[in-house]
Design an enzyme around this catalytic site. Structure first.
Site, PDB file in Angstrom:
ATOM      1  N   CYS A  90     -11.823  56.361  54.829  1.00 54.64           N
ATOM      2  CA  CYS A  90     -10.610  55.588  55.121  1.00 54.64           C
ATOM      3  C   CYS A  90      -9.379  56.330  54.596  1.00 54.64           C
ATOM      4  O   CYS A  90      -9.042  57.384  55.121  1.00 54.64           O
ATOM      5  CB  CYS A  90     -10.741  54.176  54.566  1.00 54.64           C
ATOM      6  SG  CYS A  90      -9.596  52.999  55.355  1.00 54.64           S
ATOM      7  N   HIS A 176     -15.794  52.382  56.652  1.00 49.03           N
ATOM      8  CA  HIS A 176     -16.388  52.312  55.315  1.00 49.03           C
ATOM      9  C   HIS A 176     -17.914  52.309  55.418  1.00 49.03           C
ATOM     10  O   HIS A 176     -18.556  51.265  55.515  1.00 49.03           O
ATOM     11  CB  HIS A 176     -15.904  51.053  54.584  1.00 49.03           C
ATOM     12  CG  HIS A 176     -14.477  51.130  54.191  1.00 49.03           C
ATOM     13  ND1 HIS A 176     -14.047  51.737  53.035  1.00 49.03           N
ATOM     14  CD2 HIS A 176     -13.354  50.701  54.833  1.00 49.03           C
ATOM     15  CE1 HIS A 176     -12.728  51.661  52.965  1.00 49.03           C
ATOM     16  NE2 HIS A 176     -12.285  51.042  54.033  1.00 49.03           N
ATOM     17  N   GLU A 178     -19.719  53.299  52.980  1.00 42.89           N
ATOM     18  CA  GLU A 178     -20.191  53.116  51.608  1.00 42.89           C
ATOM     19  C   GLU A 178     -20.220  51.674  51.137  1.00 42.89           C
ATOM     20  O   GLU A 178     -20.831  51.360  50.110  1.00 42.89           O
ATOM     21  CB  GLU A 178     -19.292  53.925  50.664  1.00 42.89           C
ATOM     22  CG  GLU A 178     -18.041  53.228  50.173  1.00 42.89           C
ATOM     23  CD  GLU A 178     -16.986  52.925  51.239  1.00 42.89           C
ATOM     24  OE1 GLU A 178     -15.971  52.303  50.899  1.00 42.89           O
ATOM     25  OE2 GLU A 178     -17.179  53.292  52.411  1.00 42.89           O
TER      26      GLU A 178
END
Length: 231
Positions: A90, A176, A178
């Site tokens: 991001c 995202h 993660e």
């Protein structure tokens, strides 16, 4: 000796999340650099075995409001110049794109919530093939242009540039990969003002995190393993 994975973090809850165990299993020792708090030393950033530049709610172009961004851009630029393994997520991907000379700008709209990616032909040959059919978490209003020489890997409706790779060691993700779905409440609290401003229902994100989180965690681990295998 263990290898150092340096994670540049901009807000506490946007951490390595589900990527942390994968790095630990590979023998990496994780060290967080808190942007805006810790000194951003270009040599330290460039010298780490692996760097992960995480997300945050500021814009790359807001260096006047947030001066640390300029130092961070310089440090990231030096690391990329040396072609050191770097993953950006991001804001992290936007910083990498900017450091490589690509434009980063607000779009006037936002993309928040879980949705699947459409991979390009090159994306299907990249580590992102592991998340081809799994909704990932999006949370942005800015967008990067694809840096010169990089490959465009993924898109979503209205946001054509979702990921880029420059060689095997530099990977930027607008989304995202993660995010730990079991901790999504921290995101909903931390970004409460933005959700209200954008008219996004936090309950919908909460439901989707529960629905898609387990599959995303498995697929994200596979994607990271494929990328690390190729370093």
């Amino acid at each position: 000796m263990s290898r150092l994975a340096l994670a540049v973090r901009h807000v506490p809850f946007e951490d390595l999340g589900i990527l942390a165990p994968a790095l630990a299993d590979r023998g990496y020792r994780v060290q967080y650099l808190e942007a805006g708090v810790d000194a951003i030393d270009s040599e330290a950033v460039a010298g780490a075995d692996l760097a992960v530049i995480l997300g945050g709610p500021v814009g790359v172009y807001e260096t006047g409001r947030y001066p640390f961004l300029q130092q961070e851009l310089v440090a990231i630029g030096e690391r990329l110049r040396r072609d050191r393994p770097t993953l950006g997520i991001c804001l992290g991907a936007q910083l990498m794109a900017a450091a490589l000379g690509a434009e980063v700008a607000p779009t006037g709209r936002s993309e928040i919530g879980y949705a699947a990616l459409t991979l390009t032909a090159e994306g299907l040959e990249s580590p992102l093939r592991a998340v081809q059919s799994v909704p990932v978490l999006h949370w942005h209003g800015d967008q990067f242009a694809i840096p010169d020489g990089a490959r465009r890997l993924a898109e979503t409706p209205g946001f054509p540039n979702q990921a880029f790779a420059l060689g095997p060691r530099i990977l930027g993700l607008q989304f995202h990969l993660e995010a730990d779905a079991s901790k999504i409440e921290q995101w909903l609290i931390g970004h409460a003002c933005e959700l209200s401003l954008r008219g996004v229902d936090p309950a919908a994100i909460r439901r989707d995190a529960e629905r898609h989180g387990p599959a995303l965690a498995r697929s994200a681990r596979q994607a990271l393993d494929l990328w690390l295998d190729g370093l």
